[in-house]
Design a protein around this motif. Structure first.
Motif, PDB file in Angstrom:
ATOM      1  N   UNK A  69      -4.463  -1.011 -14.103  1.00 43.79           N
ATOM      2  CA  UNK A  69      -3.653  -0.401 -13.048  1.00 43.79           C
ATOM      3  C   UNK A  69      -4.535   0.124 -11.912  1.00 43.79           C
ATOM      4  N   UNK A  70      -5.782   0.471 -12.232  1.00 39.60           N
ATOM      5  CA  UNK A  70      -6.692   0.859 -11.154  1.00 39.60           C
ATOM      6  C   UNK A  70      -6.977  -0.339 -10.258  1.00 39.60           C
ATOM      7  N   UNK A  71      -7.211  -1.500 -10.867  1.00 44.41           N
ATOM      8  CA  UNK A  71      -7.473  -2.704 -10.073  1.00 44.41           C
ATOM      9  C   UNK A  71      -6.255  -3.071  -9.233  1.00 44.41           C
ATOM     10  N   UNK A  72      -5.072  -2.992  -9.813  1.00 41.78           N
ATOM     11  CA  UNK A  72      -3.860  -3.291  -9.052  1.00 41.78           C
ATOM     12  C   UNK A  72      -3.677  -2.301  -7.904  1.00 41.78           C
ATOM     13  N   UNK A  73      -3.904  -1.023  -8.183  1.00 38.63           N
ATOM     14  CA  UNK A  73      -3.776  -0.008  -7.146  1.00 38.63           C
ATOM     15  C   UNK A  73      -4.779  -0.200  -6.028  1.00 38.63           C
ATOM     16  N   UNK A  74      -5.991  -0.649  -6.367  1.00 38.49           N
ATOM     17  CA  UNK A  74      -7.011  -0.886  -5.349  1.00 38.49           C
ATOM     18  C   UNK A  74      -6.639  -2.080  -4.482  1.00 38.49           C
ATOM     19  N   UNK A  75      -6.135  -3.142  -5.119  1.00 42.58           N
ATOM     20  CA  UNK A  75      -5.663  -4.301  -4.355  1.00 42.58           C
ATOM     21  C   UNK A  75      -4.583  -3.888  -3.359  1.00 42.58           C
ATOM     22  N   UNK A  76      -3.714  -3.002  -3.768  1.00 41.26           N
ATOM     23  CA  UNK A  76      -2.610  -2.579  -2.903  1.00 41.26           C
ATOM     24  C   UNK A  76      -3.061  -1.644  -1.784  1.00 41.26           C
ATOM     25  N   UNK A  77      -4.372  -1.362  -1.728  1.00 42.42           N
ATOM     26  CA  UNK A  77      -4.944  -0.639  -0.594  1.00 42.42           C
ATOM     27  C   UNK A  77      -5.621  -1.597   0.386  1.00 42.42           C
ATOM     28  N   UNK A  78      -5.493  -2.897   0.138  1.00 49.14           N
ATOM     29  CA  UNK A  78      -6.088  -3.886   1.025  1.00 49.14           C
ATOM     30  C   UNK A  78      -5.327  -3.926   2.339  1.00 49.14           C
ATOM     31  N   UNK A  79      -5.985  -3.553   3.423  1.00 48.10           N
ATOM     32  CA  UNK A  79      -5.281  -3.430   4.705  1.00 48.10           C
ATOM     33  C   UNK A  79      -4.736  -4.761   5.198  1.00 48.10           C
ATOM     34  N   UNK A  80      -5.489  -5.831   5.051  1.00 49.93           N
ATOM     35  CA  UNK A  80      -5.036  -7.133   5.546  1.00 49.93           C
ATOM     36  C   UNK A  80      -3.754  -7.572   4.849  1.00 49.93           C
ATOM     37  N   UNK A  81      -3.634  -7.236   3.577  1.00 49.91           N
ATOM     38  CA  UNK A  81      -2.459  -7.629   2.802  1.00 49.91           C
ATOM     39  C   UNK A  81      -1.307  -6.655   2.945  1.00 49.91           C
ATOM     40  N   UNK A  82      -1.606  -5.354   2.950  1.00 50.28           N
ATOM     41  CA  UNK A  82      -0.549  -4.363   2.777  1.00 50.28           C
ATOM     42  C   UNK A  82      -0.283  -3.459   3.981  1.00 50.28           C
ATOM     43  N   UNK A  83      -1.195  -3.343   4.909  1.00 47.89           N
ATOM     44  CA  UNK A  83      -0.875  -2.551   6.103  1.00 47.89           C
ATOM     45  C   UNK A  83      -1.645  -3.069   7.315  1.00 47.89           C
ATOM     46  N   UNK A  84      -1.267  -4.263   7.774  1.00 45.66           N
ATOM     47  CA  UNK A  84      -1.981  -4.869   8.898  1.00 45.66           C
ATOM     48  C   UNK A  84      -1.614  -4.296  10.262  1.00 45.66           C
ATOM     49  N   UNK A  85      -0.460  -3.627  10.388  1.00 46.59           N
ATOM     50  CA  UNK A  85      -0.003  -3.111  11.689  1.00 46.59           C
ATOM     51  C   UNK A  85      -0.088  -4.198  12.759  1.00 46.59           C
ATOM     52  N   UNK A  86       0.507  -5.340  12.460  1.00 42.92           N
ATOM     53  CA  UNK A  86       0.380  -6.495  13.350  1.00 42.92           C
ATOM     54  C   UNK A  86       1.705  -6.909  13.973  1.00 42.92           C
ATOM     55  N   UNK A  87       2.700  -6.044  13.920  1.00 40.92           N
ATOM     56  CA  UNK A  87       4.008  -6.400  14.476  1.00 40.92           C
ATOM     57  C   UNK A  87       3.970  -6.448  15.999  1.00 40.92           C
ATOM     58  N   UNK A  88       4.996  -7.041  16.574  1.00 41.93           N
ATOM     59  CA  UNK A  88       5.104  -7.077  18.027  1.00 41.93           C
ATOM     60  C   UNK A  88       5.267  -5.671  18.590  1.00 41.93           C
ATOM     61  N   UNK A  89       5.891  -4.785  17.814  1.00 37.37           N
ATOM     62  CA  UNK A  89       6.029  -3.407  18.286  1.00 37.37           C
ATOM     63  C   UNK A  89       4.667  -2.712  18.333  1.00 37.37           C
ATOM     64  N   UNK A  90       3.802  -3.006  17.355  1.00 39.61           N
ATOM     65  CA  UNK A  90       2.445  -2.448  17.396  1.00 39.61           C
ATOM     66  C   UNK A  90       1.712  -2.946  18.630  1.00 39.61           C
ATOM     67  N   UNK A  91       1.881  -4.248  18.926  1.00 40.27           N
ATOM     68  CA  UNK A  91       1.247  -4.809  20.128  1.00 40.27           C
ATOM     69  C   UNK A  91       1.832  -4.177  21.389  1.00 40.27           C
ATOM     70  N   UNK A  92       3.126  -3.911  21.378  1.00 42.32           N
ATOM     71  CA  UNK A  92       3.775  -3.248  22.508  1.00 42.32           C
ATOM     72  C   UNK A  92       3.197  -1.850  22.718  1.00 42.32           C
ATOM     73  N   UNK A  93       3.042  -1.106  21.647  1.00 39.54           N
ATOM     74  CA  UNK A  93       2.484   0.247  21.768  1.00 39.54           C
ATOM     75  C   UNK A  93       1.054   0.214  22.288  1.00 39.54           C
TER      76      UNK A  93
END
Length: 414
Positions: free
Chosen positions: A198-222
Protein backbone atom coordinates in the motif's frame (compact mmCIF):
# COMPACT_ATOMS: atom_id res chain seq x y z
CA UNK A 1 -6.38 26.91 -1.61
CA UNK A 2 -3.61 28.26 0.55
CA UNK A 3 -4.53 26.17 3.55
CA UNK A 4 -3.36 23.03 1.74
CA UNK A 5 -0.33 24.51 -0.02
CA UNK A 6 2.50 22.01 -0.41
CA UNK A 7 0.55 19.19 1.21
CA UNK A 8 1.32 17.05 -1.83
CA UNK A 9 5.05 17.45 -1.34
CA UNK A 10 4.82 16.93 2.39
CA UNK A 11 2.84 13.75 1.85
CA UNK A 12 5.40 12.41 -0.59
CA UNK A 13 8.26 13.17 1.76
CA UNK A 14 6.34 11.73 4.69
CA UNK A 15 5.90 8.47 2.81
CA UNK A 16 9.67 8.12 2.49
CA UNK A 17 11.51 9.83 5.34
CA UNK A 18 11.11 8.36 8.82
CA UNK A 19 13.14 9.41 11.85
CA UNK A 20 15.03 6.36 13.08
CA UNK A 21 13.53 6.59 16.57
CA UNK A 22 9.91 6.68 15.33
CA UNK A 23 9.75 3.66 13.05
CA UNK A 24 6.52 1.78 13.68
CA UNK A 25 6.67 -1.84 14.75
CA UNK A 26 7.22 -4.09 11.77
CA UNK A 27 7.94 -1.14 9.48
CA UNK A 28 9.39 -1.76 6.06
CA UNK A 29 10.66 1.83 5.84
CA UNK A 30 14.44 2.22 5.66
CA UNK A 31 14.87 5.16 8.03
CA UNK A 32 16.56 8.52 7.34
CA UNK A 33 17.98 9.08 3.86
CA UNK A 34 19.67 11.82 1.93
CA UNK A 35 17.54 13.89 -0.44
CA UNK A 36 19.02 12.02 -3.42
CA UNK A 37 18.23 8.67 -1.83
CA UNK A 38 14.70 9.78 -1.00
CA UNK A 39 13.98 10.83 -4.58
CA UNK A 40 15.50 7.62 -5.92
CA UNK A 41 13.32 5.60 -3.57
CA UNK A 42 10.24 7.58 -4.58
CA UNK A 43 11.01 6.85 -8.22
CA UNK A 44 11.45 3.15 -7.50
CA UNK A 45 8.21 2.93 -5.48
CA UNK A 46 6.32 4.86 -8.14
CA UNK A 47 7.39 2.35 -10.78
CA UNK A 48 6.53 -0.56 -8.49
CA UNK A 49 3.18 0.94 -7.53
CA UNK A 50 2.36 1.46 -11.20
CA UNK A 51 2.89 -2.24 -11.91
CA UNK A 52 0.73 -3.20 -8.97
CA UNK A 53 -2.02 -0.77 -9.96
CA UNK A 54 -2.51 -2.60 -13.26
CA UNK A 55 -2.05 -6.12 -11.86
CA UNK A 56 -5.29 -8.17 -11.66
CA UNK A 57 -3.52 -10.99 -9.82
CA UNK A 58 -3.72 -8.91 -6.63
CA UNK A 59 -7.47 -9.56 -6.49
CA UNK A 60 -9.12 -12.73 -5.24
CA UNK A 61 -10.73 -13.24 -8.64
CA UNK A 62 -7.45 -12.75 -10.48
CA UNK A 63 -9.37 -10.57 -12.91
CA UNK A 64 -9.71 -7.19 -11.20
CA UNK A 65 -6.92 -4.63 -10.90
CA UNK A 66 -7.09 -1.18 -9.34
CA UNK A 67 -7.25 0.11 -12.91
CA UNK A 68 -10.38 -1.94 -13.61
CA UNK A 69 -12.41 0.64 -11.69
CA UNK A 70 -9.96 3.54 -11.83
CA UNK A 71 -9.36 3.77 -15.57
CA UNK A 72 -6.41 6.01 -16.52
CA UNK A 73 -8.33 6.93 -19.68
CA UNK A 74 -11.14 8.29 -17.49
CA UNK A 75 -8.97 10.37 -15.16
CA UNK A 76 -8.63 7.29 -12.94
CA UNK A 77 -12.38 7.08 -12.51
CA UNK A 78 -14.84 4.45 -13.79
CA UNK A 79 -15.27 3.87 -17.50
CA UNK A 80 -18.81 2.55 -17.14
CA UNK A 81 -22.07 4.33 -16.35
CA UNK A 82 -22.95 1.77 -13.70
CA UNK A 83 -23.62 3.39 -10.31
CA UNK A 84 -21.55 0.67 -8.63
CA UNK A 85 -19.00 -1.88 -9.82
CA UNK A 86 -18.95 -5.64 -9.27
CA UNK A 87 -16.22 -7.31 -7.25
CA UNK A 88 -15.45 -10.13 -4.87
CA UNK A 89 -13.80 -13.54 -5.54
CA UNK A 90 -16.31 -14.31 -8.30
CA UNK A 91 -16.93 -10.73 -9.45
CA UNK A 92 -20.56 -11.12 -8.44
CA UNK A 93 -20.67 -8.81 -5.43
CA UNK A 94 -22.06 -5.32 -6.08
CA UNK A 95 -20.49 -2.29 -4.48
CA UNK A 96 -22.36 0.29 -2.43
CA UNK A 97 -21.11 3.57 -3.90
CA UNK A 98 -20.00 5.08 -7.18
CA UNK A 99 -16.27 4.85 -7.86
CA UNK A 100 -14.54 8.23 -7.38
CA UNK A 101 -11.68 9.53 -9.48
CA UNK A 102 -8.20 9.24 -7.98
CA UNK A 103 -6.94 12.38 -9.68
CA UNK A 104 -6.26 15.52 -7.65
CA UNK A 105 -6.33 13.82 -4.26
CA UNK A 106 -2.72 14.78 -3.52
CA UNK A 107 -3.67 17.98 -1.70
CA UNK A 108 -6.52 16.53 0.36
CA UNK A 109 -5.88 17.16 4.05
CA UNK A 110 -6.37 14.58 6.77
CA UNK A 111 -9.93 14.38 8.05
CA UNK A 112 -10.85 16.76 10.83
CA UNK A 113 -14.19 17.04 12.54
CA UNK A 114 -13.86 20.81 12.94
CA UNK A 115 -12.23 23.03 10.37
CA UNK A 116 -11.50 26.75 10.67
CA UNK A 117 -10.43 28.90 7.72
CA UNK A 118 -6.94 30.33 7.78
CA UNK A 119 -6.37 34.05 8.28
CA UNK A 120 -6.27 34.91 4.57
CA UNK A 121 -9.27 32.81 3.55
CA UNK A 122 -12.16 33.66 5.82
CA UNK A 123 -13.49 34.04 9.33
CA UNK A 124 -11.26 31.98 11.61
CA UNK A 125 -14.01 31.82 14.24
CA UNK A 126 -16.44 29.90 12.01
CA UNK A 127 -16.46 26.11 12.35
CA UNK A 128 -16.89 24.76 8.83
CA UNK A 129 -17.52 21.28 10.17
CA UNK A 130 -16.15 17.96 8.91
CA UNK A 131 -13.43 18.45 6.31
CA UNK A 132 -10.83 16.35 4.55
CA UNK A 133 -9.95 12.73 4.19
CA UNK A 134 -10.31 10.46 1.17
CA UNK A 135 -13.24 8.32 -0.03
CA UNK A 136 -16.85 9.50 -0.06
CA UNK A 137 -16.95 9.58 3.76
CA UNK A 138 -13.39 10.78 4.45
CA UNK A 139 -12.41 7.69 6.42
CA UNK A 140 -8.90 7.35 4.94
CA UNK A 141 -6.34 10.10 5.34
CA UNK A 142 -3.58 9.05 2.92
CA UNK A 143 -3.29 7.19 -0.36
CA UNK A 144 -1.76 4.18 1.33
CA UNK A 145 -4.66 4.08 3.81
CA UNK A 146 -7.16 4.30 0.97
CA UNK A 147 -5.40 1.52 -0.95
CA UNK A 148 -6.06 -0.91 1.90
CA UNK A 149 -9.81 -0.59 1.47
CA UNK A 150 -10.35 -2.12 -2.00
CA UNK A 151 -7.70 -4.81 -1.51
CA UNK A 152 -9.59 -6.25 1.46
CA UNK A 153 -13.17 -5.25 0.66
CA UNK A 154 -15.44 -8.28 0.08
CA UNK A 155 -17.20 -6.46 -2.77
CA UNK A 156 -14.07 -5.01 -4.37
CA UNK A 157 -10.81 -6.94 -4.85
CA UNK A 158 -12.04 -9.46 -2.31
CA UNK A 159 -8.88 -10.67 -0.57
CA UNK A 160 -9.73 -12.35 2.72
CA UNK A 161 -6.72 -10.94 4.55
CA UNK A 162 -3.28 -9.37 4.24
CA UNK A 163 -1.67 -12.79 3.87
CA UNK A 164 -3.60 -13.47 0.66
CA UNK A 165 -2.32 -10.21 -0.84
CA UNK A 166 1.22 -11.04 0.27
CA UNK A 167 0.99 -14.47 -1.34
CA UNK A 168 -0.04 -12.90 -4.64
CA UNK A 169 2.81 -10.40 -4.42
CA UNK A 170 5.31 -13.19 -3.80
CA UNK A 171 4.29 -14.78 -7.13
CA UNK A 172 4.14 -11.52 -9.09
CA UNK A 173 6.65 -10.90 -11.90
CA UNK A 174 7.88 -7.86 -9.98
CA UNK A 175 8.53 -9.78 -6.73
CA UNK A 176 12.29 -9.26 -7.00
CA UNK A 177 11.82 -5.53 -7.50
CA UNK A 178 9.54 -5.59 -4.48
CA UNK A 179 12.27 -7.20 -2.38
CA UNK A 180 14.85 -4.77 -3.72
CA UNK A 181 12.69 -1.87 -2.56
CA UNK A 182 11.60 -3.25 0.80
CA UNK A 183 14.18 -5.83 1.82
CA UNK A 184 14.89 -9.45 0.96
CA UNK A 185 12.89 -10.63 3.96
CA UNK A 186 9.79 -8.53 3.29
CA UNK A 187 7.70 -11.61 2.48
CA UNK A 188 8.59 -13.23 5.81
CA UNK A 189 5.82 -11.16 7.37
CA UNK A 190 2.49 -10.87 5.51
CA UNK A 191 1.79 -7.65 7.36
CA UNK A 192 5.10 -6.14 6.26
CA UNK A 193 4.46 -7.20 2.68
CA UNK A 194 0.96 -5.72 2.75
CA UNK A 195 2.16 -2.45 4.32
CA UNK A 196 4.86 -2.25 1.66
CA UNK A 197 2.28 -2.82 -1.08
CA UNK A 198 0.00 0.00 0.00
CA UNK A 199 2.98 2.30 0.44
CA UNK A 200 4.02 1.63 -3.16
CA UNK A 201 0.47 2.22 -4.38
CA UNK A 202 0.20 5.42 -2.36
CA UNK A 203 3.52 6.66 -3.75
CA UNK A 204 2.42 5.95 -7.32
CA UNK A 205 -0.71 7.99 -6.67
CA UNK A 206 1.53 10.96 -5.86
CA UNK A 207 2.91 10.92 -9.40
CA UNK A 208 2.14 14.38 -10.75
CA UNK A 209 2.16 13.42 -14.43
CA UNK A 210 -0.43 10.72 -13.78
CA UNK A 211 -2.55 12.18 -11.00
CA UNK A 212 -2.28 15.97 -10.91
CA UNK A 213 -0.98 17.40 -14.17
CA UNK A 214 -3.01 20.65 -14.03
CA UNK A 215 -3.15 20.56 -17.82
CA UNK A 216 -6.75 21.56 -18.49
CA UNK A 217 -7.74 24.38 -20.80
CA UNK A 218 -8.89 26.29 -17.73
CA UNK A 219 -5.40 25.99 -16.23
CA UNK A 220 -4.00 27.34 -19.50
CA UNK A 221 -6.58 30.14 -19.39
CA UNK A 222 -5.53 31.11 -15.87
CA UNK A 223 -1.93 31.17 -17.07
CA UNK A 224 -2.87 33.48 -19.95
CA UNK A 225 -2.11 30.80 -22.55
CA UNK A 226 -5.63 29.96 -23.75
CA UNK A 227 -8.99 31.55 -24.34
CA UNK A 228 -12.45 30.44 -23.26
CA UNK A 229 -15.48 30.77 -25.50
CA UNK A 230 -18.19 33.30 -24.74
CA UNK A 231 -20.42 30.52 -23.41
CA UNK A 232 -17.66 29.12 -21.20
CA UNK A 233 -16.95 32.58 -19.80
CA UNK A 234 -20.64 33.05 -19.03
CA UNK A 235 -20.63 29.67 -17.34
CA UNK A 236 -17.67 30.65 -15.22
CA UNK A 237 -19.48 33.78 -14.03
CA UNK A 238 -22.59 31.76 -13.15
CA UNK A 239 -20.45 29.11 -11.45
CA UNK A 240 -18.94 31.73 -9.16
CA UNK A 241 -21.97 34.02 -8.71
CA UNK A 242 -23.29 33.64 -5.15
CA UNK A 243 -26.81 34.52 -6.33
CA UNK A 244 -26.85 32.00 -9.18
CA UNK A 245 -24.93 28.70 -9.23
CA UNK A 246 -22.77 29.49 -6.20
CA UNK A 247 -20.80 26.38 -7.15
CA UNK A 248 -17.48 27.98 -6.20
CA UNK A 249 -18.53 28.18 -2.54
CA UNK A 250 -17.59 24.49 -2.30
CA UNK A 251 -15.75 23.91 -5.60
CA UNK A 252 -13.14 26.65 -5.36
CA UNK A 253 -12.26 27.97 -8.80
CA UNK A 254 -9.70 30.69 -8.15
CA UNK A 255 -5.96 30.15 -7.65
CA UNK A 256 -4.73 30.27 -4.07
CA UNK A 257 -3.01 33.37 -2.73
CA UNK A 258 0.38 31.81 -3.52
CA UNK A 259 -0.66 31.00 -7.09
CA UNK A 260 -1.40 27.32 -6.49
CA UNK A 261 -3.96 26.11 -9.07
CA UNK A 262 -7.55 25.78 -7.84
CA UNK A 263 -8.52 22.31 -6.65
CA UNK A 264 -12.26 22.75 -7.37
CA UNK A 265 -13.15 21.43 -3.93
CA UNK A 266 -12.97 22.74 -0.38
CA UNK A 267 -12.68 19.14 0.89
CA UNK A 268 -15.79 19.56 3.00
CA UNK A 269 -18.53 17.00 3.65
CA UNK A 270 -22.11 18.16 3.09
CA UNK A 271 -25.62 16.74 2.70
CA UNK A 272 -27.60 17.52 -0.45
CA UNK A 273 -30.08 14.59 -0.55
CA UNK A 274 -29.39 13.04 -3.94
CA UNK A 275 -32.40 10.85 -4.87
CA UNK A 276 -32.26 7.19 -3.84
CA UNK A 277 -30.86 5.03 -6.61
CA UNK A 278 -32.88 1.82 -7.15
CA UNK A 279 -30.11 0.50 -9.41
CA UNK A 280 -27.92 -0.14 -6.34
CA UNK A 281 -28.83 -3.64 -5.10
CA UNK A 282 -28.41 -2.68 -1.42
CA UNK A 283 -31.23 -0.16 -1.83
CA UNK A 284 -33.72 -2.97 -2.43
CA UNK A 285 -33.88 -3.16 1.36
CA UNK A 286 -36.16 -0.26 2.41
CA UNK A 287 -34.44 -0.16 5.79
CA UNK A 288 -30.99 0.35 4.29
CA UNK A 289 -29.64 3.89 3.99
CA UNK A 290 -26.18 5.01 3.01
CA UNK A 291 -25.66 7.92 5.40
CA UNK A 292 -22.07 8.75 4.51
CA UNK A 293 -20.14 10.14 7.45
CA UNK A 294 -22.29 8.38 10.04
CA UNK A 295 -22.21 4.98 8.33
CA UNK A 296 -22.51 2.21 7.43
CA UNK A 297 -19.02 2.01 5.86
CA UNK A 298 -17.56 4.52 8.29
CA UNK A 299 -18.14 3.44 11.88
CA UNK A 300 -16.44 5.97 14.16
CA UNK A 301 -19.35 8.42 13.90
CA UNK A 302 -22.12 5.88 14.20
CA UNK A 303 -24.88 7.42 16.29
CA UNK A 304 -23.81 10.98 15.47
CA UNK A 305 -27.06 12.05 13.85
CA UNK A 306 -25.71 15.51 13.04
CA UNK A 307 -23.39 13.88 10.47
CA UNK A 308 -25.88 11.62 8.74
CA UNK A 309 -26.21 12.24 5.02
CA UNK A 310 -22.87 14.07 4.69
CA UNK A 311 -20.60 13.08 1.80
CA UNK A 312 -17.30 14.39 0.52
CA UNK A 313 -17.29 17.30 -1.92
CA UNK A 314 -15.29 15.90 -4.85
CA UNK A 315 -13.10 17.91 -7.16
CA UNK A 316 -14.82 18.90 -10.39
CA UNK A 317 -11.65 18.51 -12.41
CA UNK A 318 -12.35 16.04 -15.24
CA UNK A 319 -16.00 15.86 -14.18
CA UNK A 320 -17.15 15.98 -17.81
CA UNK A 321 -15.63 12.52 -18.30
CA UNK A 322 -17.94 10.86 -15.80
CA UNK A 323 -20.96 8.80 -16.78
CA UNK A 324 -22.49 8.72 -13.29
CA UNK A 325 -22.54 11.43 -10.64
CA UNK A 326 -22.63 11.82 -6.85
CA UNK A 327 -21.93 9.10 -4.29
CA UNK A 328 -24.71 6.83 -5.54
CA UNK A 329 -24.34 7.44 -9.27
CA UNK A 330 -27.98 8.44 -9.59
CA UNK A 331 -27.49 10.95 -12.38
CA UNK A 332 -25.91 9.99 -15.69
CA UNK A 333 -25.34 13.34 -17.34
CA UNK A 334 -23.50 16.38 -16.07
CA UNK A 335 -26.40 18.55 -17.13
CA UNK A 336 -28.79 16.60 -14.88
CA UNK A 337 -26.41 16.98 -11.96
CA UNK A 338 -26.25 20.77 -12.38
CA UNK A 339 -30.01 21.01 -12.92
CA UNK A 340 -30.62 19.10 -9.69
CA UNK A 341 -28.84 21.81 -7.72
CA UNK A 342 -30.84 24.48 -9.52
CA UNK A 343 -34.28 23.01 -8.76
CA UNK A 344 -34.01 20.45 -5.96
CA UNK A 345 -36.32 22.51 -3.75
CA UNK A 346 -38.27 24.51 -6.32
CA UNK A 347 -39.30 21.44 -8.37
CA UNK A 348 -38.86 18.35 -6.16
CA UNK A 349 -41.37 16.39 -8.25
CA UNK A 350 -38.85 16.42 -11.07
CA UNK A 351 -36.29 14.55 -9.01
CA UNK A 352 -38.01 12.45 -6.37
CA UNK A 353 -40.59 9.64 -6.70
CA UNK A 354 -44.26 9.85 -5.75
CA UNK A 355 -45.91 8.29 -2.72
CA UNK A 356 -49.03 6.18 -3.15
CA UNK A 357 -51.18 9.24 -2.46
CA UNK A 358 -49.48 11.22 -5.20
CA UNK A 359 -47.37 13.43 -2.95
CA UNK A 360 -43.67 13.80 -3.65
CA UNK A 361 -41.41 11.56 -1.57
CA UNK A 362 -38.90 14.36 -1.13
CA UNK A 363 -35.35 13.54 0.05
CA UNK A 364 -36.24 9.84 -0.27
CA UNK A 365 -32.72 8.57 0.52
CA UNK A 366 -32.36 10.53 3.76
CA UNK A 367 -34.59 9.75 6.76
CA UNK A 368 -36.57 12.77 7.89
CA UNK A 369 -34.76 12.80 11.24
CA UNK A 370 -31.68 14.07 9.39
CA UNK A 371 -33.26 16.68 7.11
CA UNK A 372 -31.85 19.37 9.37
CA UNK A 373 -28.39 18.42 8.06
CA UNK A 374 -29.26 19.41 4.50
CA UNK A 375 -27.33 22.19 2.85
CA UNK A 376 -29.59 25.19 2.24
CA UNK A 377 -27.05 27.67 0.90
CA UNK A 378 -27.60 29.10 -2.59
CA UNK A 379 -28.64 27.81 -5.06
CA UNK A 380 -31.09 26.06 -2.70
CA UNK A 381 -31.52 29.19 -0.60
CA UNK A 382 -34.91 28.52 0.94
CA UNK A 383 -36.72 27.95 -2.33
CA UNK A 384 -40.15 26.35 -2.14
CA UNK A 385 -42.03 24.20 -4.67
CA UNK A 386 -43.23 26.43 -7.47
CA UNK A 387 -40.57 29.09 -6.94
CA UNK A 388 -38.40 30.18 -9.83
CA UNK A 389 -35.37 27.87 -10.11
CA UNK A 390 -31.93 29.31 -9.44
CA UNK A 391 -30.79 28.77 -13.03
CA UNK A 392 -32.49 28.84 -16.42
CA UNK A 393 -31.93 26.08 -18.95
CA UNK A 394 -29.55 28.31 -20.88
CA UNK A 395 -27.58 29.11 -17.73
CA UNK A 396 -27.31 25.42 -16.91
CA UNK A 397 -25.89 24.82 -20.39
CA UNK A 398 -23.39 27.60 -19.83
CA UNK A 399 -22.15 26.08 -16.55
CA UNK A 400 -21.84 22.66 -18.17
CA UNK A 401 -19.79 24.23 -20.96
CA UNK A 402 -17.48 25.81 -18.39
CA UNK A 403 -17.06 22.49 -16.57
CA UNK A 404 -15.89 21.01 -19.84
CA UNK A 405 -12.81 23.25 -19.67
CA UNK A 406 -11.63 21.34 -16.58
CA UNK A 407 -10.71 18.20 -18.54
CA UNK A 408 -6.97 17.50 -18.51
CA UNK A 409 -5.13 17.60 -21.84
CA UNK A 410 -4.25 13.90 -21.76
CA UNK A 411 -7.94 13.06 -21.36
CA UNK A 412 -9.17 15.15 -24.28
CA UNK A 413 -11.23 13.11 -26.72
CA UNK A 414 -12.01 10.36 -24.21
Amino acid sequence: MTRWTSVAFATLAGAILWPADSLPSGSVHPGPMTRAQAYARAEALTALGRQMFFDPSLSASGKQACSSCHDPNRAFGPASASPVEMGGPKLDQPGLRAVPSLRYLQAAPAFTEHFYDSEDEGDESVDNGPTGGLTWDGRADHGKDQARIPLLSPFEMGNKDEAQVAASLRKAPYAEAFKAAFGADVFDSPRDAFDAAVEALGTFEQSSADFYPYSSRYDAFLAGKAQLTAQELRGRVLFEDETKGNCASCHLSEPANDGEPPQFTDYGLIAIAVPRNPAIPANADPNYFDLGLCGPLRTDFKGHGEYCGLFKTPTLRNVALRKSFFHNGYFHTLREAVAFYASRDSDPGRWYPRNADGTVDKFDDLPKAYWGNLNTDPPFNGRKPGDKPALTDTEIDDIVAFLGTLTDADQAGQ
